[in-house]
Design an enzyme around this catalytic site. Structure first.
Site, PDB file in Angstrom:
ATOM      1  CG  HIS A  29      -2.088   0.900   1.071  1.00  0.00           C
ATOM      2  ND1 HIS A  29      -2.038   2.230   1.387  1.00  0.00           N
ATOM      3  CD2 HIS A  29      -3.319   0.668   0.573  1.00  0.00           C
ATOM      4  CE1 HIS A  29      -3.208   2.770   1.101  1.00  0.00           C
ATOM      5  NE2 HIS A  29      -4.001   1.858   0.597  1.00  0.00           N
ATOM      6  CG  ASP A  84      -8.301  -4.513  -3.465  1.00  0.00           C
ATOM      7  OD1 ASP A  84      -9.520  -4.426  -3.610  1.00  0.00           O
ATOM      8  OD2 ASP A  84      -7.515  -3.572  -3.687  1.00  0.00           O
TER       9      ASP A  84
HETATM   10  C1  LIG Z   1      -0.585  -0.681  -3.954  1.00  0.00           C
HETATM   11  C2  LIG Z   1       0.702  -0.427  -4.738  1.00  0.00           C
HETATM   12  C3  LIG Z   1       0.340   0.012  -6.152  1.00  0.00           C
HETATM   13  C4  LIG Z   1       1.478   0.685  -4.036  1.00  0.00           C
HETATM   14  O1  LIG Z   1       2.531   0.997  -4.855  1.00  0.00           O
HETATM   15  P1  LIG Z   1       3.680   2.038  -4.509  1.00  0.00           P
HETATM   16  O2  LIG Z   1       3.371   2.823  -3.301  1.00  0.00           O
HETATM   17  O3  LIG Z   1       3.950   2.790  -5.773  1.00  0.00           O
HETATM   18  O4  LIG Z   1       4.870   1.096  -4.113  1.00  0.00           O
HETATM   19  P2  LIG Z   1       6.031   0.624  -5.055  1.00  0.00           P
HETATM   20  O5  LIG Z   1       5.459   0.141  -6.359  1.00  0.00           O
HETATM   21  O6  LIG Z   1       7.029   1.735  -5.121  1.00  0.00           O
HETATM   22  O7  LIG Z   1       6.624  -0.611  -4.267  1.00  0.00           O
HETATM   23  C5  LIG Z   1       7.609  -0.513  -3.238  1.00  0.00           C
HETATM   24  C6  LIG Z   1       8.350  -1.856  -3.134  1.00  0.00           C
HETATM   25  O8  LIG Z   1       7.473  -2.875  -2.651  1.00  0.00           O
HETATM   26  C7  LIG Z   1       7.326  -3.907  -3.628  1.00  0.00           C
HETATM   27  N1  LIG Z   1       5.920  -4.260  -3.695  1.00  0.00           N
HETATM   28  C8  LIG Z   1       4.902  -3.431  -3.491  1.00  0.00           C
HETATM   29  N2  LIG Z   1       3.752  -4.095  -3.623  1.00  0.00           N
HETATM   30  C9  LIG Z   1       4.082  -5.373  -3.920  1.00  0.00           C
HETATM   31  C10 LIG Z   1       3.330  -6.527  -4.151  1.00  0.00           C
HETATM   32  N3  LIG Z   1       2.010  -6.504  -4.120  1.00  0.00           N
HETATM   33  N4  LIG Z   1       3.969  -7.681  -4.422  1.00  0.00           N
HETATM   34  C11 LIG Z   1       5.314  -7.732  -4.448  1.00  0.00           C
HETATM   35  N5  LIG Z   1       6.084  -6.641  -4.217  1.00  0.00           N
HETATM   36  C12 LIG Z   1       5.469  -5.487  -3.960  1.00  0.00           C
HETATM   37  C13 LIG Z   1       7.807  -3.293  -4.939  1.00  0.00           C
HETATM   38  O9  LIG Z   1       8.261  -4.259  -5.850  1.00  0.00           O
HETATM   39  C14 LIG Z   1       8.877  -2.377  -4.456  1.00  0.00           C
HETATM   40  O10 LIG Z   1      10.003  -3.169  -4.146  1.00  0.00           O
HETATM   41  P3  LIG Z   1      11.475  -2.709  -4.601  1.00  0.00           P
HETATM   42  O11 LIG Z   1      11.695  -1.407  -3.874  1.00  0.00           O
HETATM   43  O12 LIG Z   1      12.328  -3.837  -4.153  1.00  0.00           O
HETATM   44  O13 LIG Z   1      11.397  -2.537  -6.092  1.00  0.00           O
HETATM   45  C15 LIG Z   1       1.575  -1.709  -4.772  1.00  0.00           C
HETATM   46  O14 LIG Z   1       1.812  -2.144  -3.458  1.00  0.00           O
HETATM   47  C16 LIG Z   1       0.954  -2.830  -5.608  1.00  0.00           C
HETATM   48  O15 LIG Z   1       1.154  -2.870  -6.827  1.00  0.00           O
HETATM   49  N6  LIG Z   1       0.187  -3.745  -4.954  1.00  0.00           N
HETATM   50  C17 LIG Z   1      -0.506  -4.794  -5.689  1.00  0.00           C
HETATM   51  C18 LIG Z   1      -1.821  -4.262  -6.214  1.00  0.00           C
HETATM   52  C19 LIG Z   1      -2.834  -4.045  -5.136  1.00  0.00           C
HETATM   53  O16 LIG Z   1      -3.036  -4.891  -4.275  1.00  0.00           O
HETATM   54  N7  LIG Z   1      -3.500  -2.903  -5.198  1.00  0.00           N
HETATM   55  C20 LIG Z   1      -4.570  -2.556  -4.266  1.00  0.00           C
HETATM   56  C21 LIG Z   1      -4.166  -1.407  -3.412  1.00  0.00           C
HETATM   57  S1  LIG Z   1      -5.370  -1.099  -2.136  1.00  0.00           S
END
Ligand SMILES: CC(C)(COP(=O)(O)OP(=O)(O)OC[C@H]1O[C@@H](n2cnc3c(N)ncnc32)[C@H](O)[C@@H]1OP(=O)(O)O)[C@@H](O)C(=O)NCCC(=O)NCCS
Length: 380
Positions: free
Chosen positions: A265, A316
């Site tokens: 998140h 989710d």
């Molecule tokens: C929610 C989300 C988009 C937030 O993204 P964000 O704040 O931009 O975070 P980042 O994409 O910068 O991720 C930070 C780190 O955590 C990791 N990470 C974050 N969510 C992850 C996940 N669901 N699975 C695996 N790794 C994850 C990223 O790969 C990154 O790792 P790194 O620094 O080694 O590359 C992201 O956690 C995600 O894609 N989750 C899956 C989709 C989801 O469940 N969405 C519903 C949100 S309520």
């Protein structure tokens, strides 16, 4: 002419940028707490219905029994759709994603709403009520049309959430199902300045109507990084099939740098409190629906992802099994999230309009300057 180098700082994904003020809800990511207009979610969850939460977001206080009765009956009374809208739903292609249909039909509703161009607060209150009531009916009608079942009218004896489930599935939910569905909606009702809420606020900040704002919000929620994750969670659980293969499946995903849907998140750095409430419900409902293995698979995924990546489930993750156990097909999961978030989005849009300034950020230009036009035949 030499251009001055731009020294603007770009915040990727607007992380940490304060884009406005709101009293509606607050996500305390460091401590894993969520507040609905002053109340900690843990204080309300299980005690306060979805309808009461709507009242709180819209009017800034929990309703008296009479106020709640009045809101409930107004919502249920507004659940009917114009006949032309029902025809439009019937004409949508059977393969279109329900979120695509919902976004389109909400936009179309703007053509039928007598108040659509009236941006007074009174008219916007009426539209907020109508849209909150109509969104569940669109979802229910779409499902009924696609499964060849007759469309149902709301039952005035049932509450708002129970009517939604009844019109969708065609059977009055029992007490456990009604409570679970109501709580699921209540837990999704609002969540600070998230992507879809921001999109809705941006749209109405141009003084575009609420239907336009809701259409923007719906389009934004659809993505798998936002509300679309719950459907992907269910696909993953179905794909895993058995608790024994969780370990290798998730390890494989992490090695391939794939995201595990339903985890991580932007704001929560610890457990998402909504996931905690949904986890308990998922366990109970999966056992009741005789699919305990789905809960077991989920629990194992949670343990492994926490261990290996240090990230927690978000809203989710467990909402997928809750909805599955309530016999909601996975392609509707995001629409259920959307129906629950609709009153929150509308509260935000009206809050934006109450103290509006056009939301119009800027960008850092990385293109070139002063190129000379070349006739087409001389271009290489
Ligand atoms: C929610 C989300 C988009 C937030 O993204 P964000 O704040 O931009 O975070 P980042 O994409 O910068 O991720 C930070 C780190 O955590 C990791 N990470 C974050 N969510 C992850 C996940 N669901 N699975 C695996 N790794 C994850 C990223 O790969 C990154 O790792 P790194 O620094 O080694 O590359 C992201 O956690 C995600 O894609 N989750 C899956 C989709 C989801 O469940 N969405 C519903 C949100 S309520």
């Amino acid at each position: 002419m030499e251009q001055a180098k731009e020294d603007k700082v770009v915040v990727r994904g607007l992380e940490g940028v304060v884009a406005g003020e709101t009293r509606i809800s607050h996500v305390d990511g460091a401590n894993g707490q969520l507040y609905y207009d002053g109340y900690n979610l843990d204080e309300l969850a299980g005690r306060t219905s979805f309808a009461e939460t709507i009242y709180l977001m819209w009017y800034g206080k929990l309703p008296t029994p009479a106020e709640l009765r009045s809101l409930r009956s107004r919502l249920v009374a507004e659940m009917r759709l114009p006949t032309q809208i029902v025809t439009m739903i019937q004409l949508t292609p059977p393969g279109a994603h329900p979120m695509c249909v919902l976004r389109t039909i909400v936009s179309a509703l703007g053509m039928f709403d007598p108040d659509v161009e009236d941006m007074s607060d009174e008219a916007n209150e009426r539209k907020a009520l109508r849209l909150t009531a109509q969104v569940p009916t669109i979802i229910a009608d779409l499902h009924r049309v696609r499964t060849g079942q007759p469309l149902l009218s709301p039952d005035p004896k049932l509450g708002f959430a129970a009517n939604f489930l009844y019109m969708f599935r065609g059977a009055t939910p029992d007490a456990v199902e009604e409570k679970a569905f109501d709580l699921t909606l209540m837990l999704h009702a609002d969540h600070g300045m998230n992507a879809s809420t921001f999109a809705g606020r941006v749209t109405v900040s141009t003084l575009a109507d609420l239907h336009s704002g809701l259409t923007s919000a719906l389009g934004t929620l659809k993505g798998p990084l936002h509300g679309g994750a719950n459907e992907r969670v269910m696909e993953m659980l179905m794909d895993i099939e058995h608790p024994d293969v969780v370990e290798s499946y998730i390890q494989g995903m992490l090695e391939n740098k794939q995201r595990v849907m339903g985890f991580g998140h932007r704001v929560y750095k610890t457990e998402d409190p909504r996931a905690r409430h949904l986890r308990g419900m998922s366990k109970q409902l999966c056992e009741r629906a005789k699919v305990p293995h789905l809960y077991e698979i989920s629990e194992r995924i949670e343990r492994i992802v926490k261990e290996r990546k240090g990230i927690y489930p978000n809203v989710d993750f467990y909402s997928a099994t809750v909805q599955h156990a309530l016999r909601i097909p996975k392609e509707y999961f995001t629409t259920i999230f959307a129906a629950a978030r609709t009153p929150g989005w509308l509260a935000h849009m009206r809050e934006q309009l109450a103290d509006n300034r056009l939301i119009r950020p800027t960008s850092r230009y990385t293109g070139r300057y002063d190129l000379k036009w070349v006739p087409p035949e001389q271009r290489t």
